[in-house]
Write an enzyme that holds these catalytic residues in place. Structure first.
Site, short mmCIF file in Angstrom:
data_model
loop_
_atom_site.label_atom_id
_atom_site.label_comp_id
_atom_site.label_asym_id
_atom_site.label_seq_id
_atom_site.Cartn_x
_atom_site.Cartn_y
_atom_site.Cartn_z
CG ASP A 122 -1.69 -20.43 1.42
OD1 ASP A 122 -1.07 -20.26 2.49
OD2 ASP A 122 -1.22 -21.08 0.47
CG ASP A 138 -12.55 -6.50 5.12
OD1 ASP A 138 -12.70 -5.89 6.20
OD2 ASP A 138 -12.32 -5.94 4.05
CE1 TYR A 179 -3.00 -3.00 0.25
CE2 TYR A 179 -3.92 -2.07 2.25
CZ TYR A 179 -3.95 -3.02 1.26
OH TYR A 179 -4.91 -3.99 1.27
CG ASP A 229 -7.52 -4.50 3.40
OD1 ASP A 229 -8.64 -4.53 3.93
OD2 ASP A 229 -7.27 -3.77 2.43
CE LYS A 270 1.99 -18.39 -0.20
NZ LYS A 270 1.30 -19.67 0.08
#
Length: 352
Positions: A218, A246, A136, A242, A186
């Site tokens: 994942d 959610d 970001y 993020d 990851k």
């Protein structure tokens, strides 16, 4: 104790009003609340979503109660003038780098989750998301390849100090809960994640009481659906956080019940400076109709009292009052009920 109240757009003013009523009902000595415009409302009044005076009010406070930003009337503006730039600007100017997103299912609301009730009922976790780094904020842009194709790029990066400071926040949070921390990365394919994992392991030596585990993102997404009750505190980077936060909100069942905190490094006389907001948006389609559920904002106010003002017992009272109202069947439209904004606020106040 100074609280900046930034209602914002859409349903923001309605839900923050109910949260302010709850704070005022506690009748705490020395609490000063100061309101200032932000978002689309600020742009329409002053030509910018984050006016200098609003930023000054925020800087002078011990904590910020934030409503929501977003106004369809402003969608055609230049990006730097859109309402959403207000929250990004506050995060940057106030160095708010740690987002705390609790997710738990209140008793009796298990059926509202997308998961089986017996699985949803076990959810009680906290996601700690880094806010100031990752793709970001990394270098980004468009370029042309040797073959003449357009190519977009976003660089993911974290410095050692950025990982270290968010890791400390997560470990301290775990110390106050179940003393279990899951670091999500990851590392099997990303060098950024390998550094993340290495630094988290180093910081863990300072918190021997906390059980640390690592999980690839994942697998973490799968486990949030398969067995979310296994998580206590989860710490991860901006991009993964993020998405996972959610996902966790959908597992709980309603965004109308979920609060959040964005904390910085600055310590006030009473706690850690931060910004507190419900995770729902401005919902312009129902703005001004008295239909919005203010519980997430009320719970955000409880987080403000706990983290920034050191008033844990009063935060506990607010959370218990919200749980009591829900147990009594007081529910907004997001939970299939008919209670309006003020009615929900009254129900919480009566149980306070």
């Amino acid at each position: 104790m100074k609280i900046a109240v930034l209602p914002g757009d859409g349903i923001g003013p309605e839900v923050t009003h109910e949260a302010v009523r709850v704070i005022e009902a506690l009748d705490l000595p020395g609490i000063e609340l100061k309101e200032a415009p932000v978002g689309g409302a600020a742009y329409k009044a002053y030509g910018h979503p984050l006016p200098p005076d609003t930023l000054d009010v925020a800087r002078a406070a011990d904590g910020i109660l934030f409503g929501a930003v977003g106004d369809p009337d402003c969608d055609s503006l230049e990006r730097n003038l859109r309402p959403e730039q207000a929250i990004l600007g506050l995060r940057k100017e106030l160095t708010l780098f740690a987002n705390l997103r609790p997710a738990r299912v209140f008793a009796g609301l298990e059926d509202f989750s997308a998961l089986k009730p017996e699985i949803a009922g076990a959810i009680d976790l906290l996601i700690v998301r880094e806010l100031n780094g990752d793709v970001y904020f990394g270098e980004k842009g468009f370029r042309e390849t040797e073959s003449g194709e357009r190519e977009g790029y976003d660089i993911m990066s974290y410095s050692e100090s950025e990982v270290r400071r968010i890791a400390h926040v997560a470990f301290r949070a775990a110390m106050g809960r179940g003393k279990r921390l899951c670091s999500v990365d990851k590392a099997n394919v990303l060098e950024t994640s390998q550094l993340w994992r290495d630094v988290v392991i180093e910081v863990a030596k300072e918190y021997p009481e906390v059980a640390l585990e690592h999980m690839y993102v994942d697998n973490a997404a799968m486990q949030l659906v398969r067995r979310p009750g296994q998580f206590d505190v989860v710490v991860t980077g901006n991009l993964f956080g993020d998405i996972l936060s959610d996902q966790a909100s959908m597992c709980v069942g309603s965004i109308g019940l979920l609060a959040s905190a964005s904390l910085g490094e600055r310590q006030t006389e009473y706690g850690t400076f931060g910004l507190y907001e419900p995770i729902h948006g401005s919902a312009p389609d129902i703005a001004g109709q008295g239909l919005a559920n203010p519980m997430a904002t009320i719970l955000s106010a409880a987080m403000l009292l706990r983290h920034s003002l050191g008033l844990d017992s009063h935060a506990d009272r607010i959370e218990a009052a919200v749980a009591g109202a829900l147990a009594a069947g007081v529910r907004g439209g997001d939970l299939g009920g008919k209670a309006g904004t003020k009615e929900i606020g009254d129900a919480v106040l009566s149980r306070l």
